[in-house]
Design a protein around this motif. Structure first.
Motif, short mmCIF file in Angstrom:
data_model
loop_
_atom_site.label_atom_id
_atom_site.label_comp_id
_atom_site.label_asym_id
_atom_site.label_seq_id
_atom_site.Cartn_x
_atom_site.Cartn_y
_atom_site.Cartn_z
N GLN A 355 0.83 -1.21 0.00
CA GLN A 355 0.00 0.00 0.00
C GLN A 355 0.87 1.26 0.00
O GLN A 355 0.57 2.23 -0.71
CB GLN A 355 -0.93 0.01 1.21
CG GLN A 355 -1.88 1.19 1.25
CD GLN A 355 -2.85 1.19 0.08
OE1 GLN A 355 -3.68 0.30 -0.04
NE2 GLN A 355 -2.72 2.16 -0.82
N ASP A 359 0.82 4.33 -2.76
CA ASP A 359 0.68 5.74 -2.38
C ASP A 359 1.86 6.56 -2.88
O ASP A 359 1.69 7.71 -3.33
CB ASP A 359 0.55 5.86 -0.85
CG ASP A 359 -0.75 5.27 -0.32
OD1 ASP A 359 -1.70 5.13 -1.12
OD2 ASP A 359 -0.80 4.95 0.88
N GLU A 432 -9.18 -3.43 -2.01
CA GLU A 432 -9.09 -2.01 -1.67
C GLU A 432 -7.92 -1.34 -2.40
O GLU A 432 -8.01 -0.18 -2.83
CB GLU A 432 -8.91 -1.85 -0.15
CG GLU A 432 -10.12 -2.23 0.68
CD GLU A 432 -10.30 -3.75 0.81
OE1 GLU A 432 -11.42 -4.18 1.15
OE2 GLU A 432 -9.31 -4.49 0.56
N LYS A 436 -8.16 1.69 -5.21
CA LYS A 436 -7.44 2.95 -5.11
C LYS A 436 -6.70 3.27 -6.41
O LYS A 436 -6.71 4.41 -6.89
CB LYS A 436 -6.46 2.92 -3.94
CG LYS A 436 -5.76 4.27 -3.74
CD LYS A 436 -5.19 4.43 -2.36
CE LYS A 436 -4.75 5.87 -2.13
NZ LYS A 436 -4.25 6.09 -0.76
N GLN A 478 -11.97 8.32 -3.93
CA GLN A 478 -13.00 7.29 -3.75
C GLN A 478 -14.28 7.63 -4.52
O GLN A 478 -14.69 8.77 -4.61
CB GLN A 478 -13.35 7.13 -2.26
CG GLN A 478 -12.17 6.70 -1.40
CD GLN A 478 -11.49 7.88 -0.74
OE1 GLN A 478 -11.41 8.96 -1.34
NE2 GLN A 478 -11.01 7.67 0.48
#
Length: 500
Positions: A355, A359, A432, A436, A478
């Motif tokens: 993750q 990012d 998830e 993203k 989102q």
């Protein structure tokens, strides 16, 4: 009964390209064996077309060129049906998929031989061997199945490209009119042609399917030969733009500049693929010559702005995150659009690390856009196609990832979507994380719609940018349903799926 039928499976729903790969095979047997081409992109019922040729009893050999994805999806049921209906036909597959997955292909029961990499020499030699009933065990670049084993003959050294016979464009035109089928309107021009000027790549990125085939080797046609071929199609059929589908067009600065100067008077726009660290070494005068020669946009595999990830991907060369940003800014003064692709979701020991990497890349991409807003961004979710034996390959297997074993598995809906890098089956990526990446892509494409979507007018561009701008500014990605609605309504074109 020794004619050859060559098949180019369907790869796109529009803007079909000249089938250069199958054309090179046709050139290799031209004047020695009679041949015909069936292009699945141009046929409503390719099986009927292929069967029509085979029913004459004149065609003993049939060759398929197969890439993963849409071409493989069409090839499997067609090959199976043809072999059942015409069991005495020798079926030979070439292209990236059979070269990297020969076991699944040859154990299917309906493919007899695989050409491993370039077939310019191997294919005619194999036909000669089958015609004369002589051994094919020593023909380089041939793979076959015998006594329960996959037999891989040695690889042939890459050969010089200029001495190869010219592609038989005029004969292709007899099967499918070139100006009707193969010169489509794109961002580059009204009649865009496709061309291969080189084969291979001198680098060994562990995620690249090219590496096992060409093994860090590269051979190119001379600038003069490329110019001669391009000008022939321009003068005869009116081509005004070129897509160079080389794995790495810009390896040689000298050849690139020479071609740019030769093509300049023809006033043709063009596009090709390159490495950032290679072109960053080009002199300013060379980049200026490239732009003056008609180059409008160049695709670069940026992959990641994280130097650790670049090392994990075995990117090689000297590319760094800082260089990626600096080079995007450098190209502004030459009016060349950099098209950067990034791969998000590489394997890591923990979910948090994966993750964090995602990012980081999102923030890095925004930095690239800040220094050069015209930079085209193409996002991929990591698909494991690493070089066997590499560190990355071992990481992928250790994570629990498994490759399909049969052709039927390879064309399953789940794997096909995965192969297009849109529906990952990778165990280290959670839903998830995928959301993203996709949501950021939607917002990014809203704020910066691709310049290659020629159907998107200025009004639509301003409207979708207005809708997406606030999200992009405050990092809220989102549920971007309003942007998706506009993209669906206007049939927004994604280069990673549809090209130009």
């Amino acid at each position: 009964m020794n004619k050859i039928l060559l098949f180019n499976p369907k790869s796109a729903v529009a803007k079909h390209r000249i089938p250069n790969s199958i054309m090179s095979i046709a050139a290799s047997v031209e004047g020695k064996y009679e041949w015909a081409i069936v292009d699945g992109n141009c046929e409503a019922d390719p099986l009927a077309k292929l069967s029509g040729y085979l029913q004459t009893g004149e065609y003993k050999y049939i060759g398929f060129t197969v890439m993963p994805g849409p071409q493989l999806r069409e090839s499997v049921p067609l090959a199976k049906a043809i072999k059942e209906k015409f069991p005495d036909t020798f079926m030979i597959w070439g292209g990236y998929f059979p070269s990297t997955q020969p076991k699944a292909v040859l154990t299917s029961g309906y493919v007899d031989f695989v050409i491993n990499g370039p077939g310019d020499h191997a294919f005619p030699a194999l036909i000669d061997s089958l015609e004369k009933n002589t051994p094919y065990e020593f023909i380089k670049n041939v793979i076959y199945y015998a006594n329960g084993d996959i037999i891989k003959n040695p690889k042939e050294d890459l050969f010089e490209q200029d001495p190869l016979p010219p592609l038989p464009y005029d004969k292709l035109n007899n099967f499918y009119a070139i100006d009707k089928w193969y010169l489509g309107k794109t961002y580059l021009g009204e009649k865009t042609m496709a061309y291969h000027s080189s084969i291979g790549c001198p680098f060994t990125c562990s995620f690249c399917a090219v590496v096992p085939i060409f093994e860090a080797r590269w051979k190119a046609k001379s600038a003069q030969t490329v110019y001669k071929d391009v000008k022939y199609i321009k003068d005869k059929w009116g081509a005004d733009a070129i897509e160079f589908h080389d794995n790495n067009f810009f390896v040689s600065e000298k050849r690139t500049v020479e071609f740019s100067k030769l093509i300049k008077p023809e006033k043709m726009s063009w596009w090709g693929m390159a490495r950032i660290d290679t072109m960053d070494k080009f002199k300013d005068s060379s980049l200026e010559a490239v732009r003056e020669g008609g180059c409008k946009i160049i695709f670069f595999g940026a992959e990641s702005g994280n130097n650790t990830i670049l090392e994990q991907l075995d990117k090689g060369g000297t590319q760094t995150g800082d260089q990626i940003i600096r080079f995007a800014e450098r190209l502004k003064k030459f009016d060349i659009i950099p098209e950067y692709s990034f791969v998000l979701g590489t394997p890591a020991p923990t979910a948090k690390q994966v993750q964090d990497q995602i990012d980081f890349e999102i923030d890095f991409i925004k930095q690239v856009k800040a220094v050069n807003p015209r930079t085209e961004i193409v996002l991929y979710t990591y698909s494991p196609v690493p070089t066997e034996g590499s560190t990355l390959y071992k990481q992928v297997l250790a994570s629990g990832f498994k490759y399909p074993q049969t052709l039927e598995d390879w064309v399953s809906p789940a794997w096909e979507n995965f192969d297009m890098r849109k529906n990952p089956l990778t165990p280290w990526l959670t839903p998830e994380m995928i959301d993203k990446i996709r949501n950021f892509e939607t917002v990014l494409n809203g704020v910066y719609p691709t310049v290659t979507d020629i159907r998107l007018n200025d009004l639509k561009r301003r409207a979708i940018k207005l809708v997406a701008g606030m999200r992009y500014k405050i990092n809220v990605y989102q549920y971007p349903y309003e942007i998706k609605l506009l993209q669906r309504l206007w049939k927004y074109r994604q280069p990673e799926i549809s090209g130009f």
